[in-house]
Design a protein around this motif. Sequence first.
Motif, PDB file in Angstrom:
ATOM      1  N   ASN A 270       4.467  -3.132 -14.338  1.00 11.99           N
ATOM      2  CA  ASN A 270       4.048  -1.888 -15.002  1.00 11.99           C
ATOM      3  C   ASN A 270       2.897  -1.285 -14.217  1.00 11.99           C
ATOM      4  N   GLY A 271       2.919   0.024 -14.070  1.00 12.84           N
ATOM      5  CA  GLY A 271       1.813   0.704 -13.410  1.00 12.84           C
ATOM      6  C   GLY A 271       2.251   1.432 -12.157  1.00 12.84           C
ATOM      7  N   PRO A 272       1.282   2.059 -11.491  1.00 15.67           N
ATOM      8  CA  PRO A 272       1.571   2.929 -10.349  1.00 15.67           C
ATOM      9  C   PRO A 272       1.806   2.150  -9.049  1.00 15.67           C
ATOM     10  N   ILE A 273       3.064   1.807  -8.814  1.00 14.88           N
ATOM     11  CA  ILE A 273       3.439   1.049  -7.608  1.00 14.88           C
ATOM     12  C   ILE A 273       3.905   2.014  -6.517  1.00 14.88           C
ATOM     13  N   LYS A 274       3.468   1.744  -5.305  1.00 14.80           N
ATOM     14  CA  LYS A 274       4.022   2.399  -4.120  1.00 14.80           C
ATOM     15  C   LYS A 274       4.724   1.323  -3.314  1.00 14.80           C
ATOM     16  N   LYS A 275       5.625   1.759  -2.437  1.00 12.32           N
ATOM     17  CA  LYS A 275       6.396   0.821  -1.632  1.00 12.32           C
ATOM     18  C   LYS A 275       6.395   1.299  -0.187  1.00 12.32           C
ATOM     19  N   TRP A 276       6.212   0.347   0.713  1.00  7.63           N
ATOM     20  CA  TRP A 276       6.379   0.600   2.143  1.00  7.63           C
ATOM     21  C   TRP A 276       7.453  -0.354   2.629  1.00  7.63           C
ATOM     22  N   THR A 277       8.410   0.170   3.372  1.00  7.08           N
ATOM     23  CA  THR A 277       9.530  -0.640   3.839  1.00  7.08           C
ATOM     24  C   THR A 277       9.493  -0.769   5.351  1.00  7.08           C
ATOM     25  N   GLY A 278       9.586  -2.001   5.814  1.00 10.28           N
ATOM     26  CA  GLY A 278       9.663  -2.297   7.240  1.00 10.28           C
ATOM     27  C   GLY A 278      10.776  -3.299   7.481  1.00 10.28           C
TER      28      GLY A 278
ATOM     29  N   GLY B  99      12.156  -6.920   8.560  1.00  6.84           N
ATOM     30  CA  GLY B  99      11.774  -8.321   8.681  1.00  6.84           C
ATOM     31  C   GLY B  99      12.390  -8.922   9.929  1.00  6.84           C
ATOM     32  N   SER B 100      12.083 -10.155  10.210  1.00  2.21           N
ATOM     33  CA  SER B 100      12.612 -10.816  11.400  1.00  2.21           C
ATOM     34  C   SER B 100      14.126 -10.977  11.334  1.00  2.21           C
ATOM     35  N   SER B 101      14.696 -10.925  10.138  1.00  2.00           N
ATOM     36  CA  SER B 101      16.140 -11.031   9.972  1.00  2.00           C
ATOM     37  C   SER B 101      16.839  -9.739  10.378  1.00  2.00           C
ATOM     38  N   GLY B 102      16.059  -8.672  10.557  1.00  5.03           N
ATOM     39  CA  GLY B 102      16.635  -7.358  10.815  1.00  5.03           C
ATOM     40  C   GLY B 102      16.867  -6.583   9.532  1.00  5.03           C
ATOM     41  N   ASN B 103      16.728  -7.249   8.396  1.00  7.87           N
ATOM     42  CA  ASN B 103      16.863  -6.596   7.097  1.00  7.87           C
ATOM     43  C   ASN B 103      15.524  -6.016   6.662  1.00  7.87           C
ATOM     44  N   ASP B 104      15.596  -5.074   5.728  1.00  6.94           N
ATOM     45  CA  ASP B 104      14.378  -4.456   5.210  1.00  6.94           C
ATOM     46  C   ASP B 104      13.569  -5.433   4.363  1.00  6.94           C
ATOM     47  N   VAL B 105      12.257  -5.288   4.430  1.00  8.33           N
ATOM     48  CA  VAL B 105      11.327  -5.972   3.538  1.00  8.33           C
ATOM     49  C   VAL B 105      10.489  -4.870   2.893  1.00  8.33           C
ATOM     50  N   HIS B 106      10.516  -4.822   1.567  1.00 10.55           N
ATOM     51  CA  HIS B 106       9.794  -3.810   0.812  1.00 10.55           C
ATOM     52  C   HIS B 106       8.470  -4.417   0.357  1.00 10.55           C
ATOM     53  N   ARG B 107       7.380  -3.789   0.719  1.00 11.57           N
ATOM     54  CA  ARG B 107       6.056  -4.272   0.349  1.00 11.57           C
ATOM     55  C   ARG B 107       5.521  -3.375  -0.753  1.00 11.57           C
ATOM     56  N   LEU B 108       5.245  -3.984  -1.907  1.00 13.47           N
ATOM     57  CA  LEU B 108       4.797  -3.259  -3.083  1.00 13.47           C
ATOM     58  C   LEU B 108       3.286  -3.379  -3.212  1.00 13.47           C
ATOM     59  N   PHE B 109       2.644  -2.263  -3.545  1.00  7.38           N
ATOM     60  CA  PHE B 109       1.192  -2.275  -3.696  1.00  7.38           C
ATOM     61  C   PHE B 109       0.769  -1.250  -4.737  1.00  7.38           C
ATOM     62  N   CYS B 110      -0.416  -1.423  -5.284  1.00 10.32           N
ATOM     63  CA  CYS B 110      -0.955  -0.489  -6.271  1.00 10.32           C
ATOM     64  C   CYS B 110      -1.293   0.825  -5.577  1.00 10.32           C
ATOM     65  N   SER B 111      -0.794   1.927  -6.122  1.00 11.69           N
ATOM     66  CA  SER B 111      -1.081   3.221  -5.505  1.00 11.69           C
ATOM     67  C   SER B 111      -2.503   3.696  -5.790  1.00 11.69           C
ATOM     68  N   ASP B 112      -3.194   3.052  -6.735  1.00 13.43           N
ATOM     69  CA  ASP B 112      -4.577   3.437  -7.027  1.00 13.43           C
ATOM     70  C   ASP B 112      -5.574   2.679  -6.152  1.00 13.43           C
ATOM     71  N   CYS B 113      -5.536   1.344  -6.162  1.00 15.72           N
ATOM     72  CA  CYS B 113      -6.542   0.560  -5.426  1.00 15.72           C
ATOM     73  C   CYS B 113      -6.009  -0.023  -4.116  1.00 15.72           C
ATOM     74  N   GLY B 114      -4.694   0.010  -3.899  1.00 12.77           N
ATOM     75  CA  GLY B 114      -4.113  -0.485  -2.654  1.00 12.77           C
ATOM     76  C   GLY B 114      -3.844  -1.983  -2.615  1.00 12.77           C
ATOM     77  N   SER B 115      -4.127  -2.697  -3.694  1.00 12.87           N
ATOM     78  CA  SER B 115      -3.893  -4.148  -3.700  1.00 12.87           C
ATOM     79  C   SER B 115      -2.420  -4.462  -3.450  1.00 12.87           C
TER      80      SER B 115
END
Length: 136
Positions: free
Chosen positions: A54-62, A64-80
Amino acid sequence: MPLSGHCLCKAVTYTVDQDAPLITAYDHCDDCQRQSGSTYSLVAVVLKDKLTINGPIKKWTGKGSSGNDVHRLFCSDCGSPIAHDPDAAPEIIALKAGTLSTEIKQTLKPDTEIWTVSKLPFCQEHLEKPFKHMPE
């Protein structure tokens, strides 16, 4: 007791309908070093379908070493950083263990060490049988 946690500013909270992580791992991959700003990231791997965020999540996708996407989730307010979600293993998600509730993270017992191929030379290995990459 279900797992729970939150980001630094507490805008993002989560619960996991599991009593314990599937694994708790020291993750030495280069991406985790960069996301955490440290030498590794301690992750608590859980079943994705048991997680509610729950809450304001942002996602950055890069990639991974497998060649598949890895989605990194973080708080859009504090960046944690909250979790990383690898397409290569769609049933699991790796929570950043430092975001777990204090009483939960104080009882964690890391049992796995991964991506030691990227371990910084001054870091000691924590466990007897580390994995150079991901466990099969």
